[in-house]
Write a protein that holds these residues in place. Structure first.
Motif, PDB file in Angstrom:
ATOM      1  N   THR A 207       0.837  -1.198   0.000  1.00 41.65           N
ATOM      2  CA  THR A 207       0.000   0.000   0.000  1.00 41.65           C
ATOM      3  C   THR A 207       0.872   1.248   0.000  1.00 41.65           C
ATOM      4  O   THR A 207       0.605   2.209  -0.733  1.00 41.65           O
ATOM      5  CB  THR A 207      -0.916   0.005   1.236  1.00 41.65           C
ATOM      6  N   CYS A 208       1.928   1.242   0.826  1.00 38.35           N
ATOM      7  CA  CYS A 208       2.865   2.372   0.845  1.00 38.35           C
ATOM      8  C   CYS A 208       3.557   2.534  -0.514  1.00 38.35           C
ATOM      9  O   CYS A 208       3.766   3.662  -0.980  1.00 38.35           O
ATOM     10  CB  CYS A 208       3.906   2.167   1.940  1.00 38.35           C
ATOM     11  N   ALA A 209       3.919   1.410  -1.128  1.00 43.30           N
ATOM     12  CA  ALA A 209       4.564   1.475  -2.435  1.00 43.30           C
ATOM     13  C   ALA A 209       3.643   2.122  -3.463  1.00 43.30           C
ATOM     14  O   ALA A 209       4.075   2.980  -4.255  1.00 43.30           O
ATOM     15  CB  ALA A 209       4.969   0.070  -2.885  1.00 43.30           C
ATOM     16  N   GLN A 210       2.376   1.733  -3.460  1.00 42.53           N
ATOM     17  CA  GLN A 210       1.430   2.312  -4.407  1.00 42.53           C
ATOM     18  C   GLN A 210       1.212   3.798  -4.153  1.00 42.53           C
ATOM     19  O   GLN A 210       1.100   4.595  -5.102  1.00 42.53           O
ATOM     20  CB  GLN A 210       0.091   1.572  -4.316  1.00 42.53           C
ATOM     21  N   LEU A 211       1.162   4.198  -2.898  1.00 40.70           N
ATOM     22  CA  LEU A 211       0.984   5.615  -2.580  1.00 40.70           C
ATOM     23  C   LEU A 211       2.195   6.433  -3.023  1.00 40.70           C
ATOM     24  O   LEU A 211       2.044   7.554  -3.520  1.00 40.70           O
ATOM     25  CB  LEU A 211       0.744   5.785  -1.076  1.00 40.70           C
ATOM     26  N   ARG A 216       4.526  10.151  -7.084  1.00 43.27           N
ATOM     27  CA  ARG A 216       5.483  10.423  -8.157  1.00 43.27           C
ATOM     28  C   ARG A 216       4.757  10.761  -9.460  1.00 43.27           C
ATOM     29  O   ARG A 216       5.158  11.672 -10.196  1.00 43.27           O
ATOM     30  CB  ARG A 216       6.391   9.206  -8.354  1.00 43.27           C
ATOM     31  N   ARG A 217       3.699  10.033  -9.775  1.00 36.61           N
ATOM     32  CA  ARG A 217       2.953  10.299 -11.003  1.00 36.61           C
ATOM     33  C   ARG A 217       2.307  11.682 -10.983  1.00 36.61           C
ATOM     34  O   ARG A 217       2.322  12.410 -11.992  1.00 36.61           O
ATOM     35  CB  ARG A 217       1.887   9.219 -11.197  1.00 36.61           C
ATOM     36  N   LEU A 218       1.751  12.060  -9.832  1.00 35.13           N
ATOM     37  CA  LEU A 218       1.125  13.381  -9.736  1.00 35.13           C
ATOM     38  C   LEU A 218       2.174  14.488  -9.887  1.00 35.13           C
ATOM     39  O   LEU A 218       1.925  15.505 -10.545  1.00 35.13           O
ATOM     40  CB  LEU A 218       0.407  13.523  -8.400  1.00 35.13           C
ATOM     41  N   ILE A 254      -7.293   9.972 -10.218  1.00 35.39           N
ATOM     42  CA  ILE A 254      -8.292   9.779  -9.165  1.00 35.39           C
ATOM     43  C   ILE A 254      -8.675   8.302  -9.064  1.00 35.39           C
ATOM     44  O   ILE A 254      -8.812   7.747  -7.963  1.00 35.39           O
ATOM     45  CB  ILE A 254      -9.544  10.641  -9.452  1.00 35.39           C
ATOM     46  N   HIS A 255      -8.803   7.656 -10.225  1.00 35.05           N
ATOM     47  CA  HIS A 255      -9.128   6.229 -10.241  1.00 35.05           C
ATOM     48  C   HIS A 255      -8.024   5.418  -9.566  1.00 35.05           C
ATOM     49  O   HIS A 255      -8.301   4.486  -8.806  1.00 35.05           O
ATOM     50  CB  HIS A 255      -9.316   5.773 -11.688  1.00 35.05           C
ATOM     51  N   HIS A 256      -6.773   5.749  -9.821  1.00 36.00           N
ATOM     52  CA  HIS A 256      -5.655   5.046  -9.182  1.00 36.00           C
ATOM     53  C   HIS A 256      -5.701   5.238  -7.665  1.00 36.00           C
ATOM     54  O   HIS A 256      -5.505   4.279  -6.902  1.00 36.00           O
ATOM     55  CB  HIS A 256      -4.335   5.575  -9.742  1.00 36.00           C
ATOM     56  N   HIS A 257      -5.962   6.459  -7.229  1.00 36.13           N
ATOM     57  CA  HIS A 257      -6.040   6.735  -5.794  1.00 36.13           C
ATOM     58  C   HIS A 257      -7.150   5.916  -5.134  1.00 36.13           C
ATOM     59  O   HIS A 257      -6.956   5.314  -4.058  1.00 36.13           O
ATOM     60  CB  HIS A 257      -6.270   8.225  -5.577  1.00 36.13           C
TER      61      HIS A 257
END
Length: 388
Positions: A207-211, A216-218, A254-257
């Motif tokens: 979960t931390c990795a995805q956040l 980074r993407r934003l 937003i979908h990724h979040h």
């Protein structure tokens, strides 16, 4: 499965995880037999220990020493049962991380994923020179803390663990069969214990990795968008922008979040009963072991109980630390957005980012059913309650 492969390998060794890539019917049948031979003896050990507590134990010291191992094996049985019953959900969780929008798309995102994967692997790895050796010894002390003494017991004509048996265990054949069964069950229980804890630890930290990938993407998105404006570009997106967007919106981000929140909710739904049993049982065992130590501090058995108690504290700390990292990481998303050059974006884009920031004000939390939120504050509370 590529992600968390070592964690699932431990499950496979424990007899509760048939490899997903297996297609041979005979191999699956043999593994099902292996699983049966692993799980049933553990349940038999739990049942006979419970009967011993109810029918045979008649003093406080025997009750304490017997109940500690009993509660530990009960927790392991709960972990094994959950892994078997929720296998499909666990597979889907890993597959979610392996496909869009969660899958890393660029080198910097892959580097973030690799960083977390390596850290998770270090915790699970049992090779020479790994810091996880000490963790594994402590984390499994709840199962193996008295193993040395238990191995010596059969040499003296005593079963490794106290149980009530429906047959005469003084007969030589029955005695050795029961002794071997108990020791093998405890070994597999230790493997399942390590596998479950490291798998949960890994899924929490994913979960931390995805956040971090999301942040980074934003950050790159805002850079590309503002750079396009500075160059005199039109409202359209830069051709180098990350491919998660839909034209004119930030809906892909937003979908990724939201997908990250859904992933965390699913992980919590799969493992919250395990965490509840772990915490409830650990609190009972910690209080019991501390009480035992207070009255037997000068005895030789106190050394084993000290290792046992330290192992319980380490187990709880690992859960709470991982949960606390997720809470901190999920609430920092808003700060990460605010630190970008968002004033240069359009009103519509600012509104989209504001939606993400407002969502990040609700942290991602892993809970043990309705009882405890996994955090360092909860760990402190448990420690204080135990000592008191």
């Amino acid at each position: 499965m590529e992600l968390l492969s070592l964690n699932f390998f431990l499950y496979t060794m424990g007899g509760i995880w048939q490899p997903v890539e297996w297609s041979s019917g005979s191999a699956k049948l043999l593994y099902n037999v292996f699983s049966f031979c692993t799980i049933v003896p553990m349940y038999f050990l739990v049942l006979t220990q419970f009967m011993d507590l109810v029918l045979v134990v008649d003093n406080v010291d025997d009750f304490i020493t017997s109940s500690l191992m009993f509660m530990t094996i009960v927790a392991v049985c709960c972990k094994a049962t959950t892994a078997l019953l929720r296998r499909d959900v666990s597979i889907d969780l890993v597959q979610t991380l392996s496909r869009g929008p969660c899958k890393p798309q660029y080198a910097d995102e892959a580097a973030i994923q690799t960083k977390f994967d390596e850290f998770i692997r270090q915790v699970a790895l049992l090779d020479e020179g790994s810091c996880s050796i000490m963790y594994s010894l402590l984390a499994t002390s709840s199962v193996t803390g008295v193993t040395v003494r238990s191995v010596l017991n059969p040499m003296q004509g005593v079963l490794p663990y106290r149980v009530w048996l429906p047959y005469d265990s003084t007969l030589s054949l029955a005695f050795w069969i029961t002794s071997i069964q108990q020791m093998i069950s405890v070994i597999f229980a230790a493997i399942i214990n390590i596998g479950t804890e490291t798998l949960m630890f890994g899924l929490f930290l994913q979960t931390c990795a995805q956040l971090e990938i999301f942040e980074r993407r934003l950050h790159k998105l805002v850079i590309y968008r503002t750079a396009g404006k500075a160059a005199g570009g039109q409202r359209g997106w830069s051709s180098s922008a990350p491919p998660l967007h839909e034209k004119g919106t930030i809906s892909g981000y937003i979908h990724h979040h939201l997908r990250i929140y859904e992933y965390a909710k699913t992980v919590n739904g799969v493992f919250n009963q395990i965490v509840f049993v772990q915490f409830f049982g650990s609190i009972l065992r910690l209080c019991t072991s501390v009480y035992y130590l207070s009255s037997h501090i000068m005895e030789i058995t106190a050394a084993t109980m000290v290792i046992y108690t330290v192992g319980m504290f380490v187990q709880i700390y690992v859960y709470c630390w991982a949960g606390n990292e997720v809470i901190l990481k999920s609430t920092k998303v808003g700060d990460a957005i605010y630190s970008t050059d968002w004033p240069l974006l359009t009103i519509s884009e600012k509104k989209d980012l504001l939606m993400i920031m407002r969502r990040s004000t609700i942290p991602i939390k892993f809970t043990s059913s309705f009882l405890i939120t996994l955090s360092l504050q909860s760990y402190s509370n448990v420690s204080i309650v135990t000592v008191n």
